[in-house]
Design a protein around this motif. Structure first.
Motif, mmCIF file in Angstrom:
data_model
loop_
_atom_site.group_PDB
_atom_site.id
_atom_site.type_symbol
_atom_site.label_atom_id
_atom_site.label_comp_id
_atom_site.label_asym_id
_atom_site.label_seq_id
_atom_site.Cartn_x
_atom_site.Cartn_y
_atom_site.Cartn_z
ATOM 1 N N THR A 188 0.857 -1.180 0.000
ATOM 2 C CA THR A 188 0.000 0.000 0.000
ATOM 3 C C THR A 188 0.891 1.226 0.000
ATOM 4 O O THR A 188 1.814 1.334 0.804
ATOM 5 N N GLY B 88 -4.932 3.197 -2.350
ATOM 6 C CA GLY B 88 -3.479 3.228 -2.386
ATOM 7 C C GLY B 88 -2.832 1.870 -2.518
ATOM 8 O O GLY B 88 -1.605 1.759 -2.430
ATOM 9 N N ARG B 89 -3.628 0.826 -2.739
ATOM 10 C CA ARG B 89 -3.057 -0.506 -2.915
ATOM 11 C C ARG B 89 -2.468 -0.636 -4.323
ATOM 12 O O ARG B 89 -3.067 -0.167 -5.298
ATOM 13 N N VAL B 90 -1.317 -1.305 -4.405
ATOM 14 C CA VAL B 90 -0.642 -1.475 -5.691
ATOM 15 C C VAL B 90 -1.404 -2.478 -6.546
ATOM 16 O O VAL B 90 -1.674 -3.599 -6.123
ATOM 17 N N CYS C 80 0.432 10.737 -8.231
ATOM 18 C CA CYS C 80 0.827 10.866 -6.821
ATOM 19 C C CYS C 80 2.152 11.604 -6.678
ATOM 20 O O CYS C 80 2.280 12.538 -5.876
ATOM 21 N N ARG D 99 0.732 5.213 0.281
ATOM 22 C CA ARG D 99 -0.112 6.368 0.579
ATOM 23 C C ARG D 99 0.691 7.640 0.836
ATOM 24 O O ARG D 99 0.118 8.716 0.894
ATOM 25 N N SER E 201 0.597 1.513 -10.710
ATOM 26 C CA SER E 201 -0.842 1.773 -10.700
ATOM 27 C C SER E 201 -1.404 1.474 -9.315
ATOM 28 O O SER E 201 -1.110 0.430 -8.724
ATOM 29 N N LEU E 202 -2.225 2.385 -8.801
ATOM 30 C CA LEU E 202 -2.797 2.265 -7.465
ATOM 31 C C LEU E 202 -4.318 2.346 -7.532
ATOM 32 O O LEU E 202 -4.877 3.070 -8.369
ATOM 33 N N ASP E 203 -4.982 1.623 -6.619
ATOM 34 C CA ASP E 203 -6.434 1.764 -6.543
ATOM 35 C C ASP E 203 -6.777 2.929 -5.621
ATOM 36 O O ASP E 203 -5.892 3.634 -5.126
ATOM 37 N N THR F 264 2.864 -2.869 -11.522
ATOM 38 C CA THR F 264 4.052 -2.047 -11.754
ATOM 39 C C THR F 264 4.611 -2.421 -13.119
ATOM 40 O O THR F 264 4.861 -3.595 -13.384
ATOM 41 N N PRO G 279 -6.515 2.446 -13.032
ATOM 42 C CA PRO G 279 -6.083 2.897 -11.703
ATOM 43 C C PRO G 279 -6.748 4.207 -11.306
ATOM 44 O O PRO G 279 -7.161 5.005 -12.163
#
Length: 203
Positions: A71, A103-105, A174, A73, A98-100, A108, A135
């Motif tokens: 994660t 903030g979970r991966v 981000c 964040r 890419s994150l949801d 990559t 994402p």
């Protein structure tokens, strides 16, 4: 012990010390270009290949073991997650994470590479990743293998254009993190050289 697997039936201790003395540290041995390793007496193609496999395998191991659990964040989370991907500083590389929404991966991917002072992106790879995984946010990173971690004007321009492109998909950027051999720089910390509000990270 590692060298023994490519040079069997021989005492490899002297060669190990020669490599560390030549390049300055164990890390520098693994980071050394393939061609530079081949110039050391006693290092053949098999040995150079084995040495270069270590950081590459470590990066893949980290991705396989941690990616689905990670994660991201904050800046600190991002640097911790990305550092193993840049263990091998002998080659240029650019990554997009890419994150949801939490903030979970999600994934990559490598999106081309960088040079000593700028990043170069494969927009086709970027588009494919966004369309494939949808994402909520992405994290961009690249390395300056032969330079400083500080962003160039080209890095800044590319980052602003990349952010504009992402906004068309309603995806947040981000941060853009630059790695060098002994340094790391988070562009979200920049206050005066980059357009305000471009990054989602504030800490």
């Amino acid at each position: 012990m590692l060298l023994f697997y490519s040079i069997p039936r021989r005492d490899t201790n002297e060669l190990a010390h020669e490599l560390i003395n030549r390049f300055g540290s164990l890390a520098n041995v693994f980071d050394a270009p393939f061609e530079a390793l081949m110039h050391v007496d006693g290092v053949g193609e098999r040995t150079a290949s084995l040495i270069k496999l270590i950081p590459a395998i470590f990066g893949e191991y980290h991705q396989s073991r941690c990616e689905t659990k990670a994660t991201v964040r904050t800046r600190a989370d991002a640097v911790e997650f990305l550092t193993p991907y840049f263990a091998d500083m002998s080659s240029e590389s650019a990554l997009m994470v890419s994150l949801d929404g939490a903030g979970r991966v999600i994934n990559t991917v490598r999106v081309k590479g960088g040079t000593s002072d700028e990043v170069s992106l494969d927009l086709n790879a970027v588009f494919f990743e966004i369309l494939s995984n949808s994402p909520a946010a992405v994290l961009l990173s690249h390395c300056h293998p032969r330079g400083l971690a500080a962003p160039s004007q080209s890095d800044i321009r590319t980052t602003e254009k990349f952010s504009d492109m992402l906004s068309g998909f309603d995806v947040k950027l981000c941060d853009h993190i630059i790695f060098a051999r002994d340094d790391v720089f988070c562009m979200s910390r920049m206050k005066s050289r980059i357009r305000p509000g471009i990054f989602a990270f504030t800490e």
